[in-house]
Write a protein that holds these residues in place. Sequence first.
Motif, short mmCIF file in Angstrom:
data_model
loop_
_atom_site.label_atom_id
_atom_site.label_comp_id
_atom_site.label_asym_id
_atom_site.label_seq_id
_atom_site.Cartn_x
_atom_site.Cartn_y
_atom_site.Cartn_z
N ASP A 103 0.65 -1.30 0.05
CA ASP A 103 -0.07 -0.09 0.01
C ASP A 103 0.84 1.17 0.01
N GLU A 104 2.09 1.35 0.61
CA GLU A 104 2.98 2.40 0.85
C GLU A 104 3.58 2.76 -0.51
N ILE A 105 3.66 1.56 -1.22
CA ILE A 105 4.31 2.00 -2.57
C ILE A 105 3.23 2.35 -3.73
N LEU A 106 2.04 1.95 -3.51
CA LEU A 106 0.93 2.54 -4.55
C LEU A 106 0.67 4.01 -4.19
N ASP A 107 0.75 4.46 -2.64
CA ASP A 107 0.53 5.49 -2.20
C ASP A 107 1.55 6.63 -2.87
N LEU A 108 2.85 6.27 -2.72
CA LEU A 108 3.86 7.00 -3.25
C LEU A 108 3.94 7.08 -4.85
N LEU A 109 3.67 6.14 -5.49
CA LEU A 109 3.62 6.26 -7.10
C LEU A 109 2.53 7.32 -7.22
N GLU A 110 1.29 7.33 -6.38
CA GLU A 110 0.01 7.96 -6.83
C GLU A 110 0.30 9.39 -6.15
N ASN A 111 0.80 9.72 -5.20
CA ASN A 111 1.32 11.17 -4.67
C ASN A 111 2.37 11.78 -5.23
N PRO A 171 5.66 15.56 -10.69
CA PRO A 171 6.77 16.00 -9.98
C PRO A 171 7.55 17.37 -10.11
N ASP A 172 8.00 18.07 -9.23
CA ASP A 172 8.52 19.44 -9.36
C ASP A 172 9.87 19.25 -10.12
N LYS A 173 10.15 20.23 -11.04
CA LYS A 173 11.44 20.02 -11.72
C LYS A 173 12.61 20.12 -11.09
N LYS A 174 12.45 21.25 -9.88
CA LYS A 174 13.62 21.65 -9.20
C LYS A 174 13.95 20.24 -8.14
N TYR A 175 12.90 19.85 -7.66
CA TYR A 175 12.98 18.52 -6.66
C TYR A 175 13.57 17.23 -7.52
N VAL A 176 13.25 17.16 -8.75
CA VAL A 176 13.81 16.17 -9.45
C VAL A 176 15.32 16.36 -9.88
N ARG A 177 15.75 17.55 -10.16
CA ARG A 177 17.23 17.85 -10.20
C ARG A 177 17.91 17.49 -9.09
N GLU A 178 17.11 17.89 -7.97
CA GLU A 178 17.94 17.58 -6.66
C GLU A 178 17.99 16.14 -6.06
N ILE A 179 17.22 15.60 -6.91
CA ILE A 179 17.19 14.23 -6.37
C ILE A 179 18.47 13.38 -7.34
N ILE A 180 18.45 14.01 -8.58
CA ILE A 180 19.49 13.53 -9.39
C ILE A 180 20.91 14.00 -8.79
N VAL A 212 12.61 7.91 -5.55
CA VAL A 212 12.55 7.08 -6.78
C VAL A 212 11.14 7.10 -7.23
N ALA A 213 10.02 7.30 -6.44
CA ALA A 213 8.72 7.21 -7.06
C ALA A 213 8.63 8.55 -7.75
N THR A 214 9.29 9.59 -7.39
CA THR A 214 9.02 10.81 -8.13
C THR A 214 9.79 10.61 -9.48
N LEU A 215 11.13 9.95 -9.50
CA LEU A 215 11.64 10.04 -10.83
C LEU A 215 10.84 9.06 -11.77
N LEU A 216 10.23 8.08 -11.20
CA LEU A 216 9.45 6.93 -11.92
C LEU A 216 8.26 7.83 -12.68
N ASP A 257 12.63 16.72 -21.45
CA ASP A 257 13.89 17.42 -20.81
C ASP A 257 14.44 16.91 -19.63
N LEU A 258 13.61 16.86 -18.56
CA LEU A 258 13.84 16.09 -17.34
C LEU A 258 14.13 14.60 -17.53
N LEU A 259 13.55 13.98 -18.48
CA LEU A 259 13.97 12.58 -18.75
C LEU A 259 15.47 12.39 -19.35
N GLU A 260 15.79 13.53 -20.05
CA GLU A 260 16.95 13.22 -20.75
C GLU A 260 17.80 13.68 -19.75
N GLU A 261 17.78 14.40 -18.67
CA GLU A 261 18.57 14.75 -17.53
C GLU A 261 18.74 13.58 -16.58
N ILE A 262 17.69 12.72 -16.48
CA ILE A 262 17.63 11.50 -15.71
C ILE A 262 18.81 10.44 -16.35
#
Length: 474
Positions: A20-28, A32-41, A55-59, A65-70
């Motif tokens: 359930d936690e995985i499903l909630d993370l993927l749903e919530n 994704p915020d661009k700035k947050y994605v770049r911080e994760i990378i 990881v859920a955010t990246l997924l 453009d963000l995918l290319e940064e990943i």
Amino acid sequence: MFYAKEIEEAEKLESFIPNDEILDLLENTKEPDKKYVREIIQKSLNKNRLEPVEVATLLNVKDEDLLEEIFEGARTLKEKIYGNRIVLFAPLYVGNECINDCQYCGFRTSNSEIYRNSLTMETLEKEVESLVDKGHKRLIMVYGEHPKYDANFIAKTVEKVYTVKKDRGEIRRVNINAAPLNIEEFKTVKDAGIGTYQIFQETYHLETYKKVHPRGPKSSFNWRLYGLDRAIKAGIDDVGIGALFGLYDWKFEVMGLLYHTIHFENTFGFGPHTISFPRLEPAINTPIAERPPHLVSDEDFKKLVAIIRLAVPYTGLILTAREPLEIRNEVIKFGVSQIDAGSSIGIGSYSHDDLENYKKSQFVLGDQRSLDEVIKELTDHGFIPSFCTGCYRLGRTGEHFMEFSVPGFVKRFCTPNAVTTLMEYVVDYASPETKKSCEIQIQRELDAMPESEMKQQLLKYIDMVKDGVRDVYF
């Protein structure tokens, strides 16, 4: 039933995969915020393992453009930790008898169209000689789950492999892909001198797992989930995990692999040595393999590989020959550190050509190039193929491997060792065209190395290999 009492005890354990936690993370994390994605990378590029919400955010990233940064982040991270080296191995299928009834597998017990066979010690020796003749140094031995493939049988077959010498060639490291064992059995296998023990959960989604594993010991989700815990308790500190993509939602499976990694870290202080991510491929008389219930597109496959690389910076990623050549060539850039090459997955198929080999195989391979062809293509594209087994034999495994890999020391040791093992291949096995390509790549590696005592020692090792000395490494 096989392991009936032990499986009953395993069923009492609590799963560390929080459905359930995985499903909630993927749903919530769907927007994704661009700035947050770049911080994760950037966190990953600093060689820190990512958290589930990250990881859920990246997924959930869809922006091109963000995918290319990943993708670029995964490429950069691979270079930082592993350099441009690619470790090569071959799968060796020892037997396809099986008491499980996995609905996606050609080896399942209810499949009457598969030809059942097991290697004898004599035919095993012939298989190994054929692999050595091609230049292989590393194997992963694969077994069905059956009482005849018990720990003693696995150990004896591994020991047999290590005795085979052919001209200047030999197998220096055997990894295992086999059924979960109990602790005492894992100790028996460890004593045979194995490298990594792989157990793939196949799917981390419990409901799907139960559906596709209706009978046999593998029908117990927890028995399999905790299999590598028992291996580690038995002293096997190099373990490999994986999921079979196509059985359930690929995003959920990536999260499952992450939670499995976190479980190892929290319980034992180190993560898995390798993660594999094969896609479901066609198999004889196996409808679900022909029409995967959750087909993973090529674009999603590239994405999931890059995200796994960022999620667990220190873990080796294995890309198998299930994938077609074009996909292998593209995905290998996103952080892959190991591939199989010159693979054949029939029982006895390396030493014996068989027009009906598909009837002995678990599935259909997508990349059927020879080892020599794979090596030439790798070196043509600036990679350094490696048959190195130094880390296993010098104790750079488990927690000690983390000590070396997280700071990036693996690149320091493994690139020189890749050069010496590739030079062995050049001298002993390479075709003229491959030899030329390898020599060019080896010179590139030498030119890129700063002057040091290690470089001078490497030059001495190269001369020793040319003079006929084998198995020199740092």
